[in-house]
Design a protein around this motif. Structure first.
Motif, PDB file in Angstrom:
ATOM      1  N   MET A  24       1.019  -1.113  -0.053  1.00  0.00           N
ATOM      2  CA  MET A  24      -0.323   0.589  -0.670  1.00  0.00           C
ATOM      3  C   MET A  24       0.571   0.836   0.164  1.00  0.00           C
ATOM      4  SD  MET A  24      -3.116  -1.346  -0.089  1.00  0.00           S
ATOM      5  CE  MET A  24      -3.781  -2.656   0.101  1.00  0.00           C
ATOM      6  N   ALA A  25       0.254   2.610  -0.748  1.00  0.00           N
ATOM      7  CA  ALA A  25       1.721   3.279  -0.477  1.00  0.00           C
ATOM      8  C   ALA A  25       0.734   4.990  -0.114  1.00  0.00           C
ATOM      9  CB  ALA A  25       1.744   4.153  -2.184  1.00  0.00           C
ATOM     10  N   ASN A  26       1.224   5.796   0.060  1.00  0.00           N
ATOM     11  CA  ASN A  26       0.883   6.857   1.276  1.00  0.00           C
ATOM     12  C   ASN A  26       0.450   7.921  -0.063  1.00  0.00           C
ATOM     13  OD1 ASN A  26       3.113   7.653   1.072  1.00  0.00           O
ATOM     14  ND2 ASN A  26       3.065   8.524   2.798  1.00  0.00           N
ATOM     15  N   GLY A  27       0.841   7.463  -0.799  1.00  0.00           N
ATOM     16  CA  GLY A  27       0.942   8.746  -2.631  1.00  0.00           C
ATOM     17  C   GLY A  27       0.256   8.094  -3.316  1.00  0.00           C
ATOM     18  N   VAL A  28      -0.850   9.291  -4.572  1.00  0.00           N
ATOM     19  CA  VAL A  28      -0.505   9.216  -5.896  1.00  0.00           C
ATOM     20  C   VAL A  28      -0.183  10.150  -7.275  1.00  0.00           C
ATOM     21  CG1 VAL A  28      -1.443   7.380  -5.733  1.00  0.00           C
ATOM     22  CG2 VAL A  28      -2.842   9.563  -5.442  1.00  0.00           C
ATOM     23  N   ARG A  81       5.414  -0.318  -3.167  1.00  0.00           N
ATOM     24  CA  ARG A  81       4.924  -0.703  -2.080  1.00  0.00           C
ATOM     25  C   ARG A  81       4.584  -1.812  -2.324  1.00  0.00           C
ATOM     26  NH1 ARG A  81       8.610   1.790   1.697  1.00  0.00           N
ATOM     27  NH2 ARG A  81       7.741   0.191   2.711  1.00  0.00           N
ATOM     28  N   ALA A  82       3.853  -2.696  -3.487  1.00  0.00           N
ATOM     29  CA  ALA A  82       2.914  -3.078  -3.956  1.00  0.00           C
ATOM     30  C   ALA A  82       4.011  -4.356  -3.699  1.00  0.00           C
ATOM     31  CB  ALA A  82       3.306  -3.325  -5.866  1.00  0.00           C
ATOM     32  N   GLY A  83       3.186  -5.979  -2.641  1.00  0.00           N
ATOM     33  CA  GLY A  83       3.661  -6.802  -3.082  1.00  0.00           C
ATOM     34  C   GLY A  83       4.189  -7.128  -1.164  1.00  0.00           C
ATOM     35  N   GLU A  84       4.686  -5.682  -0.563  1.00  0.00           N
ATOM     36  CA  GLU A  84       4.935  -5.417   0.025  1.00  0.00           C
ATOM     37  C   GLU A  84       3.885  -6.390   1.306  1.00  0.00           C
ATOM     38  OE1 GLU A  84       7.298  -2.951   1.298  1.00  0.00           O
ATOM     39  OE2 GLU A  84       8.090  -2.486  -0.096  1.00  0.00           O
ATOM     40  N   GLU A  85       3.928  -7.335   2.718  1.00  0.00           N
ATOM     41  CA  GLU A  85       3.576  -7.577   3.772  1.00  0.00           C
ATOM     42  C   GLU A  85       3.984  -6.599   4.588  1.00  0.00           C
ATOM     43  OE1 GLU A  85       1.596 -11.891   1.970  1.00  0.00           O
ATOM     44  OE2 GLU A  85       2.386 -11.427   4.392  1.00  0.00           O
ATOM     45  N   GLY A  86       2.602  -6.142   5.878  1.00  0.00           N
ATOM     46  CA  GLY A  86       3.004  -5.427   7.303  1.00  0.00           C
ATOM     47  C   GLY A  86       3.342  -3.808   7.107  1.00  0.00           C
ATOM     48  N   TRP A  87       3.206  -3.264   5.423  1.00  0.00           N
ATOM     49  CA  TRP A  87       2.565  -1.632   5.480  1.00  0.00           C
ATOM     50  C   TRP A  87       1.894  -1.226   5.425  1.00  0.00           C
ATOM     51  CZ3 TRP A  87       2.726   1.884   2.583  1.00  0.00           C
ATOM     52  CH2 TRP A  87       2.801   2.981   2.481  1.00  0.00           C
ATOM     53  N   PHE A  88       1.016  -0.059   6.231  1.00  0.00           N
ATOM     54  CA  PHE A  88      -0.222  -0.141   5.597  1.00  0.00           C
ATOM     55  C   PHE A  88      -1.557  -1.398   5.541  1.00  0.00           C
ATOM     56  CE2 PHE A  88       0.449   4.539   5.138  1.00  0.00           C
ATOM     57  CZ  PHE A  88      -0.285   5.348   6.293  1.00  0.00           C
ATOM     58  N   VAL A  89      -1.173  -2.866   6.042  1.00  0.00           N
ATOM     59  CA  VAL A  89      -2.048  -3.950   6.154  1.00  0.00           C
ATOM     60  C   VAL A  89      -3.168  -3.352   7.343  1.00  0.00           C
ATOM     61  CG1 VAL A  89      -2.409  -5.991   6.448  1.00  0.00           C
ATOM     62  CG2 VAL A  89      -1.163  -5.705   5.138  1.00  0.00           C
ATOM     63  N   SER A  90      -4.389  -3.400   6.923  1.00  0.00           N
ATOM     64  CA  SER A  90      -5.726  -3.395   7.149  1.00  0.00           C
ATOM     65  C   SER A  90      -5.418  -4.789   8.303  1.00  0.00           C
ATOM     66  CB  SER A  90      -7.071  -3.847   6.674  1.00  0.00           C
ATOM     67  OG  SER A  90      -6.667  -1.898   6.366  1.00  0.00           O
ATOM     68  N   ASP A  91      -6.200  -4.100   9.944  1.00  0.00           N
ATOM     69  CA  ASP A  91      -7.008  -5.106  10.776  1.00  0.00           C
ATOM     70  C   ASP A  91      -7.455  -5.814  10.425  1.00  0.00           C
ATOM     71  OD1 ASP A  91      -4.776  -3.205  12.678  1.00  0.00           O
ATOM     72  OD2 ASP A  91      -6.728  -2.391  13.751  1.00  0.00           O
ATOM     73  N   ALA A  92      -7.577  -6.844  10.939  1.00  0.00           N
ATOM     74  CA  ALA A  92      -8.983  -7.963  10.949  1.00  0.00           C
ATOM     75  C   ALA A  92     -10.241  -6.832  10.899  1.00  0.00           C
ATOM     76  CB  ALA A  92      -8.886  -9.099  11.715  1.00  0.00           C
ATOM     77  N   ARG A  93     -10.908  -7.259   9.239  1.00  0.00           N
ATOM     78  CA  ARG A  93     -12.379  -6.863   9.690  1.00  0.00           C
ATOM     79  C   ARG A  93     -12.806  -6.814  11.472  1.00  0.00           C
ATOM     80  NH1 ARG A  93     -12.485  -7.901   4.178  1.00  0.00           N
ATOM     81  NH2 ARG A  93     -14.339  -9.761   4.793  1.00  0.00           N
ATOM     82  N   PRO A  94     -13.898  -5.867  11.659  1.00  0.00           N
ATOM     83  CA  PRO A  94     -14.499  -5.961  13.010  1.00  0.00           C
ATOM     84  C   PRO A  94     -15.974  -7.047  12.520  1.00  0.00           C
ATOM     85  CG  PRO A  94     -14.913  -3.941  12.469  1.00  0.00           C
ATOM     86  CD  PRO A  94     -13.834  -4.686  11.303  1.00  0.00           C
ATOM     87  N   ILE A  95     -16.402  -7.804  13.798  1.00  0.00           N
ATOM     88  CA  ILE A  95     -17.876  -7.831  13.283  1.00  0.00           C
ATOM     89  C   ILE A  95     -18.262  -7.252  13.141  1.00  0.00           C
ATOM     90  CG2 ILE A  95     -19.739 -10.074  13.800  1.00  0.00           C
ATOM     91  CD1 ILE A  95     -17.574 -11.790  15.312  1.00  0.00           C
ATOM     92  N   ARG A  96     -19.680  -6.995  12.307  1.00  0.00           N
ATOM     93  CA  ARG A  96     -20.779  -6.141  12.347  1.00  0.00           C
ATOM     94  C   ARG A  96     -22.257  -6.187  12.858  1.00  0.00           C
ATOM     95  NH1 ARG A  96     -19.268  -1.677   9.799  1.00  0.00           N
ATOM     96  NH2 ARG A  96     -21.730  -1.400   8.840  1.00  0.00           N
ATOM     97  N   ASP A  97     -22.096  -8.355  12.076  1.00  0.00           N
ATOM     98  CA  ASP A  97     -23.371  -8.654  12.567  1.00  0.00           C
ATOM     99  C   ASP A  97     -22.914  -9.822  14.186  1.00  0.00           C
ATOM    100  OD1 ASP A  97     -25.463  -9.666  12.604  1.00  0.00           O
ATOM    101  OD2 ASP A  97     -26.043 -11.325  11.473  1.00  0.00           O
ATOM    102  N   LEU A  98     -23.778  -8.809  15.183  1.00  0.00           N
ATOM    103  CA  LEU A  98     -23.650  -9.097  16.677  1.00  0.00           C
ATOM    104  C   LEU A  98     -24.694 -10.149  17.277  1.00  0.00           C
ATOM    105  CD1 LEU A  98     -20.869  -6.156  17.591  1.00  0.00           C
ATOM    106  CD2 LEU A  98     -20.352  -8.088  17.682  1.00  0.00           C
ATOM    107  N   GLY A  99     -25.526  -9.154  16.595  1.00  0.00           N
ATOM    108  CA  GLY A  99     -26.846 -10.232  16.889  1.00  0.00           C
ATOM    109  C   GLY A  99     -27.200  -9.556  18.116  1.00  0.00           C
ATOM    110  N   GLN A 100     -27.052  -8.333  19.280  1.00  0.00           N
ATOM    111  CA  GLN A 100     -27.841  -7.556  20.000  1.00  0.00           C
ATOM    112  C   GLN A 100     -28.630  -6.990  20.154  1.00  0.00           C
ATOM    113  OE1 GLN A 100     -23.816  -5.519  20.817  1.00  0.00           O
ATOM    114  NE2 GLN A 100     -23.137  -7.709  22.274  1.00  0.00           N
ATOM    115  N   PRO A 101     -29.508  -6.713  21.349  1.00  0.00           N
ATOM    116  CA  PRO A 101     -31.170  -6.188  20.367  1.00  0.00           C
ATOM    117  C   PRO A 101     -29.901  -4.807  19.947  1.00  0.00           C
ATOM    118  CG  PRO A 101     -30.719  -7.204  22.787  1.00  0.00           C
ATOM    119  CD  PRO A 101     -29.716  -6.868  21.718  1.00  0.00           C
TER     120      PRO A 101
END
Length: 420
Positions: free
Chosen positions: A1-5, A330-350
């Motif tokens: 991932m890159a921080n400029g274009v 930065r194409a192909g590099e891992e660990g640079w601006f890699v997103s965290d795991a997506r949070p659970i959005r369907d929690l099932g709570q009231p």
């Protein structure tokens, strides 16, 4: 991932870590660069290394030097990052088979119920295609969107708005509790099933996205906790919240995908958007029984449910770190601006919810002064028709005063009188 274009049309370098993107005099630039690639020139944004004639790792790997922008999720922050095209997810054979089987099942179910149904229907402006378009007897049109892989929130928002503008109610189907389409538009979640089970008619339960309104009086005898209290207290008010079928009292029968195909087209089930408590923006999309929707509108004074949630919610505001641009590809590099795991959005709570305050203790209050909202809430909470309601002779609270099981005093007053 890159921080400029590099912006090929304006001939400017864009710094994604700065609020003004590192340039002046370009109003609307942020919205422009985050527009879906399908709606803009795919060569609008270029890898900085490629633009400067340096090595572009993506191009060297047989991919594109052109880029797209997205919000990442890193340690609770939401920076903008650039990635190389193509961005289109190529479905695996299993995903493609699941998608096709679900689409065919929806169309076949609708046809079996005597509804008009077609597959792969484009809107008039051809900007989006419904996997299945089901038309009800009154002309209600439901555009089913089967989405078994990741899709950006902006794409969900754009396609949903386009559908609504063409009098189509979008209904997104997901199998992943973390997918970003959840609560971005009307949705339903099913199990991750093999395509053969879908084709063979195995039960497809709606696990998320369909709810029922539950209304109850917050008193010690109630089986539910007070949503306004962290402990086991009771506020004496009347609460209304949305629950999954299994969490209702009494428990409701599970909703099958066939049920939703029919009820959404006939208007027996409708989509609503319910803001969270204390927040007017963040909220939940859900399908609900039309009767529950009418009662909810009466309780909150809402005349029409919102069809589409805000494209950008409060919990994913862009974070600008104000750094220098790194012009190395930065194409192909891992660990640079890699997103965290997506949070659970369907929690099932009231979810959602509204609380009507306890009526003031005024023994001289006349029933004619009871508002329609108070009467509707009390009727739902006490499980009796509105005409059986009246005021407790002791405390002046609304209670069941007429008809079968009627009494002069509410349970609290009767308990107090018996204890004297």
């Amino acid at each position: 991932m890159a921080n400029g274009v590099w912006h090929t049309e304006y001939g400017i370098e864009i710094n994604l870590t700065k609020p003004d993107l590192g340039v002046d005099g370009y109003p609307g630039l942020l919205q422009e660069i985050m527009t879906s690639v399908s709606d803009r020139n795919p060569q609008l944004l270029e890898c900085l290394a490629h633009h400067q004639g340096k090595e572009c790792a993506s191009e060297a790997g047989g991919k594109s030097p052109w880029m797209f922008i997205r919000r990442a999720r890193v340690g609770g922050r939401f920076p903008l990052v650039a990635a190389h095209l193509p961005i289109t997810h190529k479905a695996t054979p299993a995903e493609s088979a699941q998608h096709k089987a679900t689409k065919e099942r929806i169309v076949e179910t609708a046809s079996r119920y005597g509804l008009d149904a077609e597959a792969e229907v484009s809107t008039a402006n051809r900007r989006s295609v419904s996997d299945a378009l089901v038309t009800g007897p009154t002309g209600v049109r439901i555009g089913w969107e089967i989405q078994y892989h990741h899709i950006s929130p902006s794409s969900v928002h754009r396609r949903s708005v386009n559908a609504v503008q063409h009098d189509i109610t979008p209904l997104w189907v997901a199998k992943d509790r973390t997918t970003s389409l959840i609560d971005r538009a009307p949705w339903a979640r099913v199990d991750d099933m093999p395509w053969k089970d879908i084709t063979d008619g195995k039960e497809m339960v709606i696990r998320g996205g369909y709810r029922y309104l539950q209304v109850w009086k917050c008193v010690p005898s109630s089986d539910r906790h007070c949503p306004l209290s962290e402990g086991a207290g009771h506020c004496g008010g009347i609460h209304a919240e949305w629950f999954l079928p299994a969490l209702c009292q009494p428990e409701k029968r599970p909703v099958q995908i066939e049920d939703l195909v029919l009820s959404s087209a006939t208007g027996e089930s409708v989509p609503v958007y319910v803001p969270n408590r204390g927040s007017g923006r963040a909220g939940r999309h859900m399908w609900v029984p039309s009767g529950d929707c009418e009662l909810w509108r009466e309780l909150v004074g809402e005349k029409v449910p919102l069809p589409v949630a805000p494209e950008q919610e409060e919990d994913d505001q862009i974070t600008f770190a104000e750094q220098e641009i790194n012009r190395t590809c930065r194409a192909g590099e891992e660990g640079w601006f890699v997103s965290d795991a997506r949070p659970i959005r369907d929690l099932g709570q009231p979810t959602g919810g509204v609380t009507l305050p306890r009526m003031p203790v005024q023994r001289s209050v006349k029933p004619t002064l009871i508002t329609s909202v108070e009467r509707a809430a009390a009727s739902a909470a006490l499980g009796c028709p509105p005409w059986e309601l009246g005021l407790c002779a002791g405390c002046g609270q609304l209670m069941r005063r007429h008809g079968r099981y009627a009494a002069m005093y509410c349970a609290a007053c009767r308990s107090e009188l018996n204890g004297r």
